[in-house]
Design a protein around this motif. Sequence first.
Motif, PDB file in Angstrom:
ATOM      1  N   ILE A 132      -9.183   0.477   2.881  1.00 46.93           N
ATOM      2  CA  ILE A 132      -8.023   0.829   2.897  1.00 46.93           C
ATOM      3  C   ILE A 132      -7.904   1.930   1.694  1.00 46.93           C
ATOM      4  CG2 ILE A 132      -5.423   0.390   2.636  1.00 46.93           C
ATOM      5  CD1 ILE A 132      -6.019  -2.207   3.800  1.00 46.93           C
ATOM      6  N   TYR A 133      -8.487   1.612   0.228  1.00 44.80           N
ATOM      7  CA  TYR A 133      -8.647   2.197  -0.829  1.00 44.80           C
ATOM      8  C   TYR A 133      -9.028   3.734  -0.454  1.00 44.80           C
ATOM      9  CZ  TYR A 133      -8.824   3.274  -5.593  1.00 44.80           C
ATOM     10  OH  TYR A 133      -8.771   3.847  -7.068  1.00 44.80           O
ATOM     11  N   CYS A 192      -9.771  -4.426   1.833  1.00 43.92           N
ATOM     12  CA  CYS A 192      -8.901  -3.401   0.698  1.00 43.92           C
ATOM     13  C   CYS A 192      -9.852  -2.174   0.174  1.00 43.92           C
ATOM     14  CB  CYS A 192      -8.612  -4.178  -0.520  1.00 43.92           C
ATOM     15  SG  CYS A 192      -7.170  -5.368  -0.334  1.00 43.92           S
ATOM     16  N   THR A 223       0.841  -1.128   0.081  1.00 40.61           N
ATOM     17  CA  THR A 223      -0.090  -0.027  -0.089  1.00 40.61           C
ATOM     18  C   THR A 223       0.723   1.340  -0.035  1.00 40.61           C
ATOM     19  OG1 THR A 223      -1.376  -1.294   1.274  1.00 40.61           O
ATOM     20  CG2 THR A 223      -2.014   1.009   1.068  1.00 40.61           C
ATOM     21  N   CYS A 224       1.829   1.244   0.863  1.00 38.49           N
ATOM     22  CA  CYS A 224       2.882   2.442   1.044  1.00 38.49           C
ATOM     23  C   CYS A 224       3.567   2.643  -0.233  1.00 38.49           C
ATOM     24  CB  CYS A 224       3.643   1.894   2.082  1.00 38.49           C
ATOM     25  SG  CYS A 224       4.556   3.510   2.785  1.00 38.49           S
ATOM     26  N   VAL A 264      -3.826  -1.435  -3.222  1.00 39.03           N
ATOM     27  CA  VAL A 264      -3.887  -1.528  -1.796  1.00 39.03           C
ATOM     28  C   VAL A 264      -3.774  -3.018  -1.448  1.00 39.03           C
ATOM     29  CG1 VAL A 264      -5.219   0.468  -1.165  1.00 39.03           C
ATOM     30  CG2 VAL A 264      -6.257  -1.339  -2.039  1.00 39.03           C
ATOM     31  N   ALA A 324      -3.146  -8.303  -2.951  1.00 41.33           N
ATOM     32  CA  ALA A 324      -3.220  -6.843  -3.586  1.00 41.33           C
ATOM     33  C   ALA A 324      -4.206  -6.630  -4.457  1.00 41.33           C
ATOM     34  CB  ALA A 324      -1.915  -6.455  -4.163  1.00 41.33           C
ATOM     35  N   SER A 352      -6.234   5.631   1.360  1.00 46.14           N
ATOM     36  CA  SER A 352      -5.059   5.785   0.356  1.00 46.14           C
ATOM     37  C   SER A 352      -5.619   7.348  -0.727  1.00 46.14           C
ATOM     38  CB  SER A 352      -4.763   4.753  -0.645  1.00 46.14           C
ATOM     39  OG  SER A 352      -3.958   3.646   0.031  1.00 46.14           O
TER      40      SER A 352
END
Lengths: 210, 293
Positions: free
Chosen positions: B259-260, B256, B164-165, B182, B223, B263
Motif C-alpha cells: 500500500i505504501y 502495508c 491511509t487516506c 499506511v 498502522a 501512496s
Amino acid sequence: MSAAVLGALEFPPNKMENTQLVCIPGQRLCLADKEHISGCGTYERNGYIYSTLAGVVNVVKEERSSIIEVHSSKGQGIIPAPGDIVTAKVTIVTQKFCKCVIKCIGDTVLTRPYRAIVRKEDVCATEKDKVEIIKSFRPGDIILGRVLPLTEVHTYHLSTAENELGVVIAYSESGVAMVPVSWTEMQCPKTYVKEPRKVAKVVPETVTVD
Amino acid sequence: MAPDNRRLQGPESTFSYTLYIPNNRTDHNVVEQISSDERRKDGRKLNEQRRIYVKTGVVSQAKGSAYIEQSNTKVVCSVFDPREIPRKSGYSVNGELYCEFKFAPFSCIQWRSHQPDAFEKECSLILRRSLEPAVCRHEFPNFQVDVYALVLENDGSALAAAITCAALALADASVPMYDLVVAATLGVHGDKKFMDPTVEEESLCNILPPDGRSRNHGIITAAFSPAHQQMSEFAQSGAMDIDCATSSIQLLREACESIYLLSQQCLLKGVTKMLKKKQKEIKLDLSSDRIAC
C-alpha cells in the motif's frame, strides 16, 4: 551530490535542463555529513536526511557545504514562523500597541487569518520612547511586518522597525487610497490632507521597460 | 447524547429492509466456500488485498484532501489549516491533531445517525493515535490541525482505509510529516486469517467460531510507518492468543508495504501535476506584458 540522492523522482521527466527533484514525506534524500546540512522541510535521522514535505528539493550551495531544503509544491509554510515577512491589516489601535490580523505570509494568501500585535517599542527602530501609535497606524491600514519570536499563546508579535516595513496601503478619512510623501506622512490625492503614518519603503519587484 | 433537533429523523419505529429479504448471506456459506477451493466469496485468496485507488486534491475547500477506494469501501478525508486550539490558554510546545472519523448515514447497511456514536469516537481516537507519531507537531505549536475522515460506503476495513487516506491528505496539505502512514486490516476467525475483510467477513470475525476448535476471533487494524520500519498503531478487537496476534503483525506488515508504494506514487503524481500547473502559469505571465510592483 546527485549520486548521494537516493531514488528521487525528476521533474519534468525527460528534460535535460532545469530538472527539479520531487520528493514526498519520509523520502530519504542523502547522507547527513559535513557537506550536507538539513534545511527547512527536512529532518535528520540515523545519519540520513529525509524530507518532511511533498514538494521540490532545493540545494543551497555554500563554500564548503550545501544546505538541503524542501519547498512544498503548494507554496509557503503553514503558519507564520519567526523571521517571516507578513502582510497584516490593522484592526484596533491603542496607546501601547495595535492589534492586527495576518492575511498573507510572503506571497501566499492565507485561508485562515491569524491574530498579531505590534507593540509600541517595535514600531520604529529609532526613538522608541517618542513613538505614538496613533501617528503610525490607523485601523484599516495594510502593513508589512516581520514576525518576532513567539512569547504568547495564539498571538504573534510583529515588528515594523525596518525601512521596508510599515504601512503599505492606507485610506484617508474620505475613503481614498493615500499616496506616501515622506517617511512619516501620507497624502490623500482628493483632499490633499496629510496624515501621519509609519510608511514602508516598498521596492518595486519588476521595472517596466518601455 | 443530545437529540438532533435540526434534522428530520425518520419515523421512530422502523425496521431495516434487510430483515425482509431472503436470507442468502449466512456465516456457513462464507466458511464453506473457503474450505472448498481456498478462495473467498469475491474470488480473493485469504492473503490477498483488494485493489486500491487513491487520489489527492479532491475537496477544493480543504487545504489538503484525499480519496481512497478499496473495492467498495470509499473514504474521503479532508485536512484544514492550523487554527488556534479552542478552550486552551496554556502554552504547548507541540501542536495538536484533531481527528474525526465518521460513517456517512448512508454508508452502512444499517442507517447511522449524524451524531458520532461510541464506535466512531473510538475510531477517531485510533485514527489520531496512528497519525500523531508521523506528524512534525513541533512545527505548529499552540495550533491544531483538523482531519476529517468520512466513510461514504463501508464494505469492511474502513478504518485502515481512513488512516491511509488521512496521511495522504495531511501530506497534500503540506503539513510536515516524518513519514507517510499506511494501514491494513486483518480478520481472524478460528484458524483462518482474512486479509482486508469485507463487511460480511468482518461480522463473521466478530463472533466465536462455532466448531469450538479454536477460540481465536477478532479484527486487527495496524498502522505502519515504513520509512523507519515503525508501527504507529495496533488496534485489536475480539479475543485471540498471543501467537495469533504476533504472527498477524508480519502479514499486516507485508500488506502495508504494497500500500505504501501506491501512496507514494499517488503523492508524486499530485506534486508533478501542481508543478506543471505552476510552470504553465509562469509561461503565461512571461508572455503577457504584465507590470508587477
